[in-house]
Enzyme design. Structure first.
Site, mmCIF file in Angstrom:
data_model
loop_
_atom_site.group_PDB
_atom_site.id
_atom_site.type_symbol
_atom_site.label_atom_id
_atom_site.label_comp_id
_atom_site.label_asym_id
_atom_site.label_seq_id
_atom_site.Cartn_x
_atom_site.Cartn_y
_atom_site.Cartn_z
ATOM 1 C CG ASN A 16 -2.238 -0.756 0.885
ATOM 2 O OD1 ASN A 16 -3.058 -0.306 0.084
ATOM 3 N ND2 ASN A 16 -2.394 -1.934 1.486
ATOM 4 C CG MET A 93 0.082 -5.896 11.275
ATOM 5 S SD MET A 93 -1.696 -5.882 10.908
ATOM 6 C CE MET A 93 -1.707 -6.309 9.174
ATOM 7 C CG HIS A 112 -10.282 -3.789 7.892
ATOM 8 N ND1 HIS A 112 -9.490 -4.396 8.842
ATOM 9 C CD2 HIS A 112 -11.348 -4.608 7.709
ATOM 10 C CE1 HIS A 112 -10.062 -5.529 9.225
ATOM 11 N NE2 HIS A 112 -11.192 -5.678 8.559
ATOM 12 C CD GLU A 177 -5.960 -3.842 1.067
ATOM 13 O OE1 GLU A 177 -5.045 -3.261 1.669
ATOM 14 O OE2 GLU A 177 -6.231 -5.046 1.266
HETATM 15 C C1 GAR Z 1 -3.255 -4.902 3.701
HETATM 16 O O1 GAR Z 1 -4.081 -5.888 3.129
HETATM 17 C C2 GAR Z 1 -4.033 -4.078 4.703
HETATM 18 O O2 GAR Z 1 -5.362 -3.868 4.332
HETATM 19 C C3 GAR Z 1 -3.954 -4.957 5.913
HETATM 20 O O3 GAR Z 1 -2.633 -5.452 5.920
HETATM 21 C C4 GAR Z 1 -2.171 -5.542 4.583
HETATM 22 C C5 GAR Z 1 -0.862 -4.796 4.491
HETATM 23 O O4 GAR Z 1 -0.283 -5.007 3.245
HETATM 24 N N1 GAR Z 1 -4.240 -4.239 7.116
HETATM 25 C C6 GAR Z 1 -4.868 -4.763 8.159
HETATM 26 O O5 GAR Z 1 -5.248 -5.923 8.184
HETATM 27 C C7 GAR Z 1 -5.062 -3.815 9.318
HETATM 28 N N2 GAR Z 1 -5.861 -4.436 10.318
HETATM 29 P P1 GAR Z 1 0.875 -4.079 2.713
HETATM 30 O O6 GAR Z 1 1.955 -4.065 3.803
HETATM 31 O O7 GAR Z 1 1.373 -4.793 1.469
HETATM 32 O O8 GAR Z 1 0.337 -2.720 2.436
#
Ligand code: GAR
Length: 216
Positions: A16, A93, A112, A177
């Site tokens: 992201n 996290m 999320h 996302e």
């Molecule tokens: C993403 O899918 C985000 O939506 C999720 O973690 C992933 C991070 O991916 N977030 C959560 O679950 C928050 N509770 P990334 O590090 O590749 O962006």
């Protein structure tokens, strides 16, 4: 005009974050990436930031056991040092405490990987599959003191297919996302978001689709 300065908090691979970097580079997102902060020293997201010359900081949670507020106070210091005006949680996290929320009132966003208020918490793509829903998706929302409960800014919907696994569904959601997070940040940067109770109004030019989706 000065661009809004954002600070991105991460814990892992940072796809992201990468989408935000790419959208800034190609002009669809007009903000300044002031700092990327990780609670994990080895988060690939820090690597991505450094590659692009963005300040990348590891704030270890070691030594803060049971003192989440103190950890967040350290985060606030770091964010202030980089003159951050909007905090963007991107796969961070950890639970955010009132210490950070008070320092940045209505200035913290989260993404999320589910259609909130369904499936808050962790491992939510698996939970959606197990529940047998026909659609899932992702949500960008303001962060409040609850777990994934803040006012919703934008959502994207994807179908859940018969042969989906946790991985295939997660990948389909992740692709969305990468689009909606930048869109929400751009709305914020343009001052177009107004929170009325639980509802976030987006002024001027938001899509108004009257169509329904069905699956199958
Ligand atoms: C993403 O899918 C985000 O939506 C999720 O973690 C992933 C991070 O991916 N977030 C959560 O679950 C928050 N509770 P990334 O590090 O590749 O962006």
């Amino acid at each position: 005009m000065n661009k809004l300065r954002i600070g991105v908090l991460v814990s892992g691979r940072g796809s992201n974050l990468q989408a935000i970097i790419d959208n800034i580079a190609q002009g669809s997102l007009s903000v300044e990436l002031a700092v990327v902060i990780s609670d994990q020293a080895d988060a690939f997201a820090l690597e991505r930031a450094r590659t692009h010359g963005i300040p990348a900081v590891h704030v270890s949670a070691k030594g803060y056991r049971g003192r989440r507020d103190d950890y967040d106070a350290t985060l606030v210091q770091e964010l202030r040092k980089h003159r951050v005006e909007l905090v963007v949680l991107a796969g961070f996290m950890r639970i955010i405490t009132p210490t950070l929320l008070k320092a940045f009132p209505r200035q913290v966003l989260n993404i999320h990987p589910a259609l909130l208020p369904s499936f808050p918490g962790l491992h939510v793509q698996k939970a959606a599959l197990e529940h047998g829903v026909k659609f899932s998706g992702c949500t960008v929302h303001f962060v409040d003191e609850g777990m994934d409960t803040g006012p919703i800014i934008i959502q994207a919907v994807v179908p859940v297919l018969d042969n989906d696994t946790e991985d295939t569904l997660s990948a389909r959601i992740l692709k969305q996302e990468h689009k909606i997070y930048s869109r929400a940040i751009q709305f914020f940067a343009e001052g177009r978001l107004r929170v009325e109770g639980r509802t976030v109004r987006v002024s001027g030019g938001a899509d108004k689709s009257g169509e329904y989706l069905t699956n199958p």
